[in-house]
Every structure is written in C-alpha cells, then in structure tokens.
Motif scaffolding. Sequence first.
Motif, mmCIF file in Angstrom:
data_model
loop_
_atom_site.group_PDB
_atom_site.id
_atom_site.type_symbol
_atom_site.label_atom_id
_atom_site.label_comp_id
_atom_site.label_asym_id
_atom_site.label_seq_id
_atom_site.Cartn_x
_atom_site.Cartn_y
_atom_site.Cartn_z
ATOM 1 N N GLY A 241 0.807 -1.211 0.000
ATOM 2 C CA GLY A 241 0.000 0.000 0.000
ATOM 3 C C GLY A 241 0.839 1.259 0.000
ATOM 4 N N LEU A 242 1.939 1.205 0.752
ATOM 5 C CA LEU A 242 2.840 2.360 0.790
ATOM 6 C C LEU A 242 3.482 2.605 -0.577
ATOM 7 N N ALA A 243 3.895 1.529 -1.253
ATOM 8 C CA ALA A 243 4.484 1.677 -2.579
ATOM 9 C C ALA A 243 3.486 2.292 -3.556
ATOM 10 N N VAL A 244 2.226 1.868 -3.459
ATOM 11 C CA VAL A 244 1.180 2.446 -4.323
ATOM 12 C C VAL A 244 0.995 3.932 -4.011
ATOM 13 N N ALA A 245 1.023 4.285 -2.723
ATOM 14 C CA ALA A 245 0.869 5.687 -2.336
ATOM 15 C C ALA A 245 2.007 6.545 -2.889
ATOM 16 N N LEU B 12 3.794 5.883 -5.553
ATOM 17 C CA LEU B 12 3.601 5.962 -6.999
ATOM 18 C C LEU B 12 2.532 6.998 -7.351
ATOM 19 N N LEU B 13 1.430 7.009 -6.592
ATOM 20 C CA LEU B 13 0.371 7.987 -6.851
ATOM 21 C C LEU B 13 0.844 9.404 -6.558
ATOM 22 N N LEU B 14 1.672 9.579 -5.512
ATOM 23 C CA LEU B 14 2.190 10.899 -5.187
ATOM 24 C C LEU B 14 3.049 11.450 -6.322
ATOM 25 N N LEU B 15 3.742 10.558 -7.027
ATOM 26 C CA LEU B 15 4.549 10.999 -8.161
ATOM 27 C C LEU B 15 3.722 11.139 -9.430
ATOM 28 N N LEU B 16 2.840 10.171 -9.689
ATOM 29 C CA LEU B 16 2.084 10.184 -10.942
ATOM 30 C C LEU B 16 0.987 11.240 -10.946
ATOM 31 N N ALA C 77 12.694 -1.423 -2.955
ATOM 32 C CA ALA C 77 13.820 -0.532 -3.252
ATOM 33 C C ALA C 77 13.474 0.400 -4.400
ATOM 34 N N LEU C 78 12.790 -0.116 -5.399
ATOM 35 C CA LEU C 78 12.375 0.733 -6.527
ATOM 36 C C LEU C 78 11.417 1.817 -6.064
ATOM 37 N N ALA C 79 10.452 1.451 -5.228
ATOM 38 C CA ALA C 79 9.494 2.433 -4.728
ATOM 39 C C ALA C 79 10.178 3.504 -3.893
#
Length: 512
Positions: free
Chosen positions: A12-16, A18-22, A349-351
């Motif tokens: 969920g954190l990784a998705v957050a 990604l959304l913060l950047l996208l 690591a990517l996130a």
Amino acid sequence: MADRAFSLVPAGLAVAILLLLLGPLAALGLSFQGFTLSGAELAALRFTLLQAALSAVLALLLAVPVARALARRRFWGRGLLISTLGAPFLLPVIVAVLGLLAVFGRAGWVNSGLATLGLPEFSIYGLQGVVLAHVFFNMPLAVRMILQGWQAIPAERFRLAASLGFSPAATRRHLERPMLREVLPGAGLVIFVICLTSFAVALMLGGGPRATTIELAIYQALRFDFDLPTAARLALLQFALCAVAYLVATRISLPSGFGAGQGRLGGPPAPKGWRCVVDGVAIAAVALFLALPLFAVVLNGLPGLAALPASVWAAAGRSLLIALASTALSISAALILALAAARGKGWPALAATLPLAASSLVLGTGLFLILQPYFRPSSLALPVTMTINAALSLPFAFRILAPEARTLYADYQRLGSSLGMAGVAWLRWVVLPRLSRPLGFAAGLVAALSMGDLGVIALFAGEGEATLPLLVQRLMGAYRMGAAASAALLLVVLSFALFWGFDHWGRRYAVT
C-alpha cells in the motif's frame, strides 16, 4: 489477520508513493500545450545544463587532490575533518548562500582584499556564483566518495607496488587511475543531478535572462506571471532531465580490477618533500573554504540573535513542525520498505528510490495545478511541504536502513519464526531496538534536510505561512542583512540540534 494486514502495508505504501509521483505528473500532462520553448526557456535549459556540468567537473577536480592527501596523510584532527566534510550536506542552503555572500559578496572579505590590492572585484551573482555555491556543497561529498575509493584499494597492492620499486607516477598509473576511472563518473553524475534540482542557489545567486535555471523559471511562471501552461511545460522538461540523469547514474558502474585484500589497514604511500607541502595546502584550503562562510554567519548573526522579531520565532516553529512531521512520515515509510526489501523483494527498493527522479519544484507545481482550483494554495502550504519533504528524503533514509535491515533479517528471522513472533511484536522487540542506531541517524538527516528546505514552500506560502528558510530569503531580499544573518544562525542551530538529538537518541538506545 492482523499480521496479514501488517504484511500488506508495504504494498500500500508503494502504491501511495507511486500515486504521489504520478498525480502531479498527470496534472502537468493535462496542462501541457506542446514543447515549443521560447528563447528565454531555451536559455534557461542551456544555463541549467551548463551550471550543473561545470559544478560537477570543478567539484571533482578540486576533490581529487584533497581526497588523495587525506588518504595518504595521518595527522591530528584528521577524523574530525573527514566527519566535518558531511556538514555542508546538512547545512541549509540559504545559510550557506548567506555565508558565501559575506565572504565573496560585493562588500565581502574577498572583494575588500582585492580592492586593497587594486584588483577588480569578484561578482558572486550569475554563473560564477551559482557554480561557487554548488562547489561549496558538493566538493566535500566528492571528497568523501573518492576517499572511499582510495580506502577500498587493498593495502597489499600498495605494499606490492613499493616492493617492486614503483615510482609515484607508476603507482598512480597502475593503482590510482583505475580507481578514479571507476569512482569519478558515478560521483560526477550524482553531483550533476543534485545541481539540476538546486532551486535555492539559483534563486539567491542567479536570476536575470542569462542566469536562470529551469526550476527558477518554473517559480517565476507560477508566482509572478501565474502562467500555468508554461510552468507545466517547464516542470515536465525538468522531470525529463532528472529522470534521464537518474537512469544513467544507476547504470554507470565500472568493475574494479583490484580484487579482495586481507582487510589490513593501510593506504597509498606518503611521499615527502614538495608533495607533502602540496597535500598540506590542499587540506588547509578545503578546510578554510568550508569554515569561512560558516564563521561569517556566526560572526554576523550573533549580535542580533537576542533581538529577533516575533515573526522569526513563528517561522522557526513552523519549520520545526514541518521537520518533525516529515521525519515521522519519511522514517516510517523507509523502515517499512527496508524491512520488505530485506525479505528479498525488489520492488520496495524501486518504490523508495523513485522520488529521486523528481524535484520539489516539479512535484510542487503538479500539486499546485491539482489543488489551486479548489483550495487557496497558501492554506495547504504546510501539509504539502511536509509530504513532499518526506517523499524526497525517503531515498536517503532507505539507503541508510536497508543494509541494516538485511543483516537483521538474516540474523533473527529464523529465531523469530520459531517463537511465533511477527507483526507488531517483531517490530517492537526485535526491529526497533536493533535498528535504533541507523534509525536515529536517518531521522536526524531527514529532519535537518527538511528544516533547511527552500523549495515547494516558496510556491505555496503566503505571508503567514513562511518557514524560517523562506523568511531568511525574504529578509535578504529586503536588504535586512543583519536580521537575515541572525535568523540564519538560528536556523543552523536548530538544524544541527535536530540532527544531533535524533542521532544521539539512536546511539543511546541501540542494542549491541
């Protein structure tokens, strides 16, 4: 059930993230009206690339002799000097610029000396000032990186070279130059990326049609012209530059040809004669270059420190609030992703490193476009700044925690599983006590960086939302240099106090 929910948190954190950047990038894309750049925008692009390239090259050229001198000389205070080389990274940019102005400005110490000698004065504004400030910040970083390269050469190689009768030139050719070919490209690209996203330096020392960076042009388009399509176009261009530079930096790595040694302490030979003098001059010069601006800030700021107006203390309170909130967000996210990465997963690591491809001005511009139709931007200045500061400091915190988390997982995972320890119990009794030291260091680093940030807050803040760095910039713009120096000194004290406090807490409660 709770443990399963706990295991879903990293995803969920990784998705957050990604959304913060996208999200901001999508907003920029919707406002995009073509990549037809005006003459002024092309000039900003050229200046951005030129100042970043010059800064990186000069920082490396100056760092090599200093790193060589530190690698082959042993003297009293050497360890303290090497540790002090990390100070400019923690120093708020606005404070360093104020110190550089006191030393190299129109009425500074250097120009006073040049006037006494009848020589023309040095202008700190424009390209030369921007490059000077970037060298001040990044040359110590380059020294640390190159010094690590020298220390990575096994001591046996130097002893073998000495037994074979290698001259200093032969030692450089066969041992030192291969190491430099491996280290310098990566170090140069790191500095290049840092200089691409340096907004505060360009704001204070650049400006004008021939000394404007892309990020400064974004700021001007939003704050002064309210030209949203131009700001979006420039922000996308800036993101593209940072993304390309980041991708290149992650892939440039030359293999080392030295192999493993026996772990013995040593280093390159320490020749005597004129080379000893050259090493001494290099070490003294870098120490003086770093110390003078800091000394100038202390000297100019002390007299008015006790008479600071209430607005400065209010701004300091807002800065502390942002720093503490950003630290809590960034460290929590970094710890969660580091623990997930320790289990052998690659996506955490990517996130964690994705924010390196963006800058505060790019994300701030995108969020400004999203929020501006519905909210007054200044009303969201503090929460937006907290969020972006936390995101942009996440890669640094993750890099500090990830190696320790891997070691922790390898040492205690089987024992924890045999005891049925997972989730909150694993975090409380194993993770936090044994990661206390790197957690404290990472928290101190994030807090100091957030305390001195002058990026997105400059886009959103009005008169009543200014943080301490923004207030110092405004005082300088109003030519209230005495008050600016005192506020800058307060900012330095608070930044380093936060770093020391978190780091001390981590070391004090570390379980060894």
